[in-house]
Design a protein around this motif. Structure first.
Motif, PDB file in Angstrom:
ATOM      1  N   GLY A  20     -74.181  48.576  26.418  1.00 21.00           N
ATOM      2  CA  GLY A  20     -73.064  48.517  27.475  1.00 21.00           C
ATOM      3  C   GLY A  20     -71.979  47.744  27.225  1.00 21.00           C
ATOM      4  N   TYR A  21     -71.674  47.561  25.835  1.00 26.42           N
ATOM      5  CA  TYR A  21     -70.649  46.708  25.440  1.00 26.42           C
ATOM      6  C   TYR A  21     -69.614  47.600  24.727  1.00 26.42           C
ATOM      7  CZ  TYR A  21     -73.458  42.542  26.491  1.00 26.42           C
ATOM      8  OH  TYR A  21     -74.282  41.750  27.051  1.00 26.42           O
ATOM      9  N   LYS A  22     -68.272  47.126  24.455  1.00 21.54           N
ATOM     10  CA  LYS A  22     -67.292  47.610  23.635  1.00 21.54           C
ATOM     11  C   LYS A  22     -66.916  46.738  22.606  1.00 21.54           C
ATOM     12  CE  LYS A  22     -64.799  50.829  27.011  1.00 21.54           C
ATOM     13  NZ  LYS A  22     -64.391  50.454  28.235  1.00 21.54           N
ATOM     14  N   LEU A  23     -66.528  47.250  21.843  1.00 21.54           N
ATOM     15  CA  LEU A  23     -65.965  46.663  20.509  1.00 21.54           C
ATOM     16  C   LEU A  23     -64.568  46.529  20.745  1.00 21.54           C
ATOM     17  CD1 LEU A  23     -66.463  45.417  17.965  1.00 21.54           C
ATOM     18  CD2 LEU A  23     -65.724  47.725  16.643  1.00 21.54           C
ATOM     19  N   THR A  24     -63.944  45.280  21.421  1.00 23.84           N
ATOM     20  CA  THR A  24     -62.953  44.962  21.872  1.00 23.84           C
ATOM     21  C   THR A  24     -62.186  44.185  20.716  1.00 23.84           C
ATOM     22  OG1 THR A  24     -63.863  42.693  22.629  1.00 23.84           O
ATOM     23  CG2 THR A  24     -63.550  44.216  24.232  1.00 23.84           C
ATOM     24  N   PRO A  25     -60.983  44.195  20.631  1.00 27.69           N
ATOM     25  CA  PRO A  25     -60.162  43.560  19.487  1.00 27.69           C
ATOM     26  C   PRO A  25     -60.647  42.053  19.296  1.00 27.69           C
ATOM     27  CG  PRO A  25     -58.684  44.608  21.111  1.00 27.69           C
ATOM     28  CD  PRO A  25     -59.819  44.800  21.832  1.00 27.69           C
ATOM     29  N   VAL A  63     -66.526  33.499  22.202  1.00 21.87           N
ATOM     30  CA  VAL A  63     -67.025  33.457  20.907  1.00 21.87           C
ATOM     31  C   VAL A  63     -68.574  33.287  20.922  1.00 21.87           C
ATOM     32  CG1 VAL A  63     -66.957  32.251  18.561  1.00 21.87           C
ATOM     33  CG2 VAL A  63     -64.883  32.702  19.802  1.00 21.87           C
ATOM     34  N   TYR A  64     -69.046  32.479  21.723  1.00 21.48           N
ATOM     35  CA  TYR A  64     -70.464  32.007  21.938  1.00 21.48           C
ATOM     36  C   TYR A  64     -71.406  33.378  22.466  1.00 21.48           C
ATOM     37  CZ  TYR A  64     -71.189  27.210  21.519  1.00 21.48           C
ATOM     38  OH  TYR A  64     -71.327  25.885  20.893  1.00 21.48           O
ATOM     39  N   ARG A  65     -70.577  34.099  23.377  1.00 24.82           N
ATOM     40  CA  ARG A  65     -71.400  35.307  23.810  1.00 24.82           C
ATOM     41  C   ARG A  65     -71.338  36.400  22.615  1.00 24.82           C
ATOM     42  NH1 ARG A  65     -68.978  34.287  29.025  1.00 24.82           N
ATOM     43  NH2 ARG A  65     -67.159  35.518  28.523  1.00 24.82           N
ATOM     44  N   THR A  66     -70.333  36.429  21.991  1.00 23.52           N
ATOM     45  CA  THR A  66     -70.275  37.428  21.102  1.00 23.52           C
ATOM     46  C   THR A  66     -71.366  37.159  19.775  1.00 23.52           C
ATOM     47  OG1 THR A  66     -68.021  37.924  21.401  1.00 23.52           O
ATOM     48  CG2 THR A  66     -68.857  38.653  19.197  1.00 23.52           C
TER      49      THR A  66
END
Ligand SMILES: [Zn+2]
Ligand SMILES: [Zn+2]
Length: 151
Positions: A20-25, A63-66
């Motif tokens: 359910g996530y996108k590869l955002t910039p 950054v933490y979440r990623t």
């Protein structure tokens, strides 16, 4: 050991999508930073400092979440070098076993050891304990060559 930056961004995109996530910039920038600093064993804060150079608007929380997300996906793995920090490095898919780390107590430098050297030990452990070993992670603590020569 060249050519270990084998992240397939299309695969990563697909894996993120399934969760359910996108590869955002921004996420892409974080992955790029980890690839660019391979072998550095950066902490989340250090990754944040690096990403900020290209992505000044990024927040530490992102950054933490990623990082957590990438760890869940098996793209990176956490490394504890007993210095109270969680460090991260890329999971190298072409690596038959996890490399070992030499940690210098003086300069806190980290040297990677690619030779396995543990085949015999593994065999012995499997024989003696009936334990099927899948992987191992080894850290050696000591004083690096540079710090020795300073003395
Ligand atoms: Zn490493
Ligand atoms: Zn040292």
């Amino acid at each position: 050991m060249e050519q270990s930056n084998t992240i397939d961004f299309n695969v990563l995109k697909e894996e993120l999508k399934q969760k359910g996530y996108k590869l955002t910039p921004q996420r892409r920038a974080i992955v790029d930073t980890i690839i660019d600093n391979e072998g550095e064993h950066l902490t989340t804060e250090e990754i944040y400092d690096e990403v900020k150079k290209n992505c000044p608007e990024i927040g530490l929380a992102t950054v933490y979440r990623t990082i957590i997300l990438l760890e869940e996906l098996g793209v990176i793995c956490k490394l504890d070098l007993n210095d109270g920090c969680s460090r991260y490095e890329l999971v190298r898919k072409n690596e038959g076993h996890r490399h070992h780390h030499l940690v210098c107590n003086e300069c806190k430098g980290v040297i990677e050891v690619q030779d396995d050297l543990l085949d015999e030990l593994e065999e012995e452990v499997e024989r003696s304990y009936g334990f099927q070993i899948l992987d191992h992670s080894v850290k050696f603590f000591g004083i690096c060559r540079k710090c020795q020569s300073k003395k």
